[in-house]
Design an enzyme around this catalytic site. Structure first.
Site, PDB file in Angstrom:
ATOM      1  N   HIS A   1      -7.368  -5.545  -0.554  1.00  0.00           N
ATOM      2  CA  HIS A   1      -6.277  -4.993  -0.427  1.00  0.00           C
ATOM      3  C   HIS A   1      -5.499  -5.386   0.776  1.00  0.00           C
ATOM      4  O   HIS A   1      -5.967  -5.967   1.863  1.00  0.00           O
ATOM      5  CB  HIS A   1      -6.710  -3.592   0.337  1.00  0.00           C
ATOM      6  CG  HIS A   1      -5.653  -2.554   0.256  1.00  0.00           C
ATOM      7  ND1 HIS A   1      -4.961  -2.015  -0.825  1.00  0.00           N
ATOM      8  CD2 HIS A   1      -5.149  -1.741   1.097  1.00  0.00           C
ATOM      9  CE1 HIS A   1      -3.963  -1.189  -0.630  1.00  0.00           C
ATOM     10  NE2 HIS A   1      -4.164  -0.941   0.745  1.00  0.00           N
TER      11      HIS A   1
ATOM     12  N   SER B   1       0.863  -1.323  -0.057  1.00  0.00           N
ATOM     13  CA  SER B   1      -0.145   0.007   0.047  1.00  0.00           C
ATOM     14  C   SER B   1       0.699   1.074   0.014  1.00  0.00           C
ATOM     15  O   SER B   1       1.773   1.277  -0.860  1.00  0.00           O
ATOM     16  CB  SER B   1      -0.829   0.146   1.115  1.00  0.00           C
ATOM     17  OG  SER B   1      -2.185   0.494   0.869  1.00  0.00           O
TER      18      SER B   1
HETATM   19  C1  GCU Z   1      -5.485   4.809   1.426  1.00  0.00           C
HETATM   20  C2  GCU Z   1      -4.935   5.690   0.456  1.00  0.00           C
HETATM   21  C3  GCU Z   1      -3.879   4.681  -0.506  1.00  0.00           C
HETATM   22  C4  GCU Z   1      -3.203   4.027   0.401  1.00  0.00           C
HETATM   23  C5  GCU Z   1      -3.512   3.257   1.482  1.00  0.00           C
HETATM   24  C6  GCU Z   1      -2.977   2.224   2.418  1.00  0.00           C
HETATM   25  O1  GCU Z   1      -6.369   3.839   0.968  1.00  0.00           O
HETATM   26  O2  GCU Z   1      -5.827   6.258  -0.245  1.00  0.00           O
HETATM   27  O3  GCU Z   1      -3.260   5.478  -1.195  1.00  0.00           O
HETATM   28  O4  GCU Z   1      -2.160   2.889  -0.430  1.00  0.00           O
HETATM   29  O5  GCU Z   1      -4.544   4.212   2.122  1.00  0.00           O
HETATM   30  O6  GCU Z   1      -1.579   2.673   2.681  1.00  0.00           O
HETATM   31  O7  GCU Z   1      -3.227   1.394   3.152  1.00  0.00           O
END
Ligand code: GCU
Length: 382
Positions: free
Chosen positions: A360, A219
């Site tokens: 995710h 992420s």
């Molecule tokens: C949010 C953000 C993302 C990021 C994510 C994370 O969703 O919008 O850009 O990658 O957090 O780090 O879990």
């Protein structure tokens, strides 16, 4: 593959000596910003914990305090596990969200007090969060002959916007002079810088194979891993796990998270100049496939998840694929598939890609593929 003066890149040397440095500069100027320094002269390492019989005798463990400044006003703890029967070990290096004590159940892992603007700060600063992060199958990693090294991203730079007063910004931004320039590093730049400082230590420790370090991240930390791997050629393999916007996903697709959304929700992540591209992605002089191409000829793996539309899986695949011509120019295999592969069907050239089912985050399926990819590439290299 076209230099700023219009010359076409037709030779590996032209890529490495001209086009690659140009693209790096463009990312520094317009996207992540510029770090004011590399390894600080005053940096030092203190191994404050060493145990030959960690994890019920399966591992050797170390904890190292990496001081970025002489008196340690800014520092991070690096936690290392090594497979006892294959030292020096190749190592997966990643930043974690919660603190080193969250990725391992062992009571000896030091808990650091965390600066935060949310209630999570208190949770992550306390015993309550020990072992909280279940996404790292330590025993499996060790049994496959890999070491694991990790530091908490918040030691490097706490993840909230305070006008760049805390973390490494607060300590080093004076190197820019009186005013912070619009291309000064944001938090992603700081986290990437911290990954390189972890590597500075790894290179000095004979229990670790400093030439086989895989930098990976999930992420926001996947964005940082890509940027670290793009800039620091000492990283042998780079892995992006569901990194999305500002990571592996193409900005111009405006699918899921967009440049405006990310700059608004996280105004501290990128440099000030990046905000000029809110709703104007087409004007960016780069896109994220060029970030992946900066890693060439070193292996890079991009992983998406089908329910994680915020990260734009297709945009991640297309970026990985669009980096392929650079790998081929440099005599490497690139990504050996033209269309997005089916679910749970990993493709592994010098560029690797999979889209797994689910949401995710980092799963055991992802880990198995990353270790397969590292096995394959380290075998080819040695
Ligand atoms: C949010 C953000 C993302 C990021 C994510 C994370 O969703 O919008 O850009 O990658 O957090 O780090 O879990």
């Amino acid at each position: 593959m076209t230099c700023l003066d219009g010359t076409k890149v037709t030779h590996p040397d032209m890529w490495m000596k001209r086009r690659r440095p140009e693209i790096l500069e463009l990312f520094r100027t317009h996207v992540y910003g510029r770090a004011p320094l590399g390894k600080p002269e005053e940096a030092s390492f203190e191994v404050f914990d060493e145990n030959e019989n960690a994890l019920d005798g399966k591992a050797k463990r170390k904890q190292v305090l990496i001081k970025f400044t002489k008196n340690g006003e800014s520092s991070m703890d690096l936690l290392i596990y090594l497979p006892k029967n294959s030292i020096p070990a190749p190592v997966f290096l990643m930043l974690n969200f919660g603190g080193n004590h969250t990725v391992s159940p062992e009571p000896e892992i030091r808990i650091r007090k965390r600066q935060s603007n949310t209630p999570w700060g208190e949770f992550f600063s306390s015993e309550k969060s020990r072992g909280w992060d279940r996404s790292i199958p330590l025993e499996k990693i060790l049994s496959r002959g890999y070491g694991f090294a990790t530091a908490c991203y918040s030691d490097i730079d706490p993840d909230f916007h305070d006008g760049f007063k805390n973390g490494v910004h607060g300590v080093f931004d004076s190197l820019f002079g009186e005013e912070r320039p619009p291309d000064a590093w944001g938090s992603i730049g700081a986290w990437a810088w911290g990954l390189s400082r972890a590597l500075d230590y790894i290179e000095t420790d004979k229990d670790l194979d400093g030439e086989s370090v895989i930098v990976m991240g999930v992420s926001r930390l996947g964005k940082a891993a890509l940027w670290a791997g793009a800039q620091d050629e000492r990283f042998s393999i780079v892995i992006s796990n569901t990194s999305g916007c500002g990571g592996a996903a193409l900005s111009r697709r405006r699918f899921g998270e967009t440049v405006r959304m990310i700059n608004t929700a996280f105004p501290h992540w990128f440099c000030e100049n990046f905000k000029k591209y809110n709703d104007r992605e087409d004007e960016l002089p780069v896109d994220q496939h060029m970030l992946i191409a900066l890693i060439a000829p070193r292996p890079v793996y991009v992983a998406s998840a089908d329910e994680d539309l915020w990260c734009d899986p297709r945009g991640e695949f297309l970026a990985a694929k669009a980096a392929d011509p650079v790998y081929r120019l440099l005599g490497k295999e690139g990504l050996p598939i033209d269309e997005m592969p089916p679910l749970n069907y990993p493709v592994m050239g010098t560029i690797g890609y999979h889209i797994r089912s689910g949401g995710h985050g980092l799963t055991e399926y992802d880990w198995d593929r990353y270790m397969d990819f590292a096995d394959k590439n380290f075998k080819n290299a040695h």
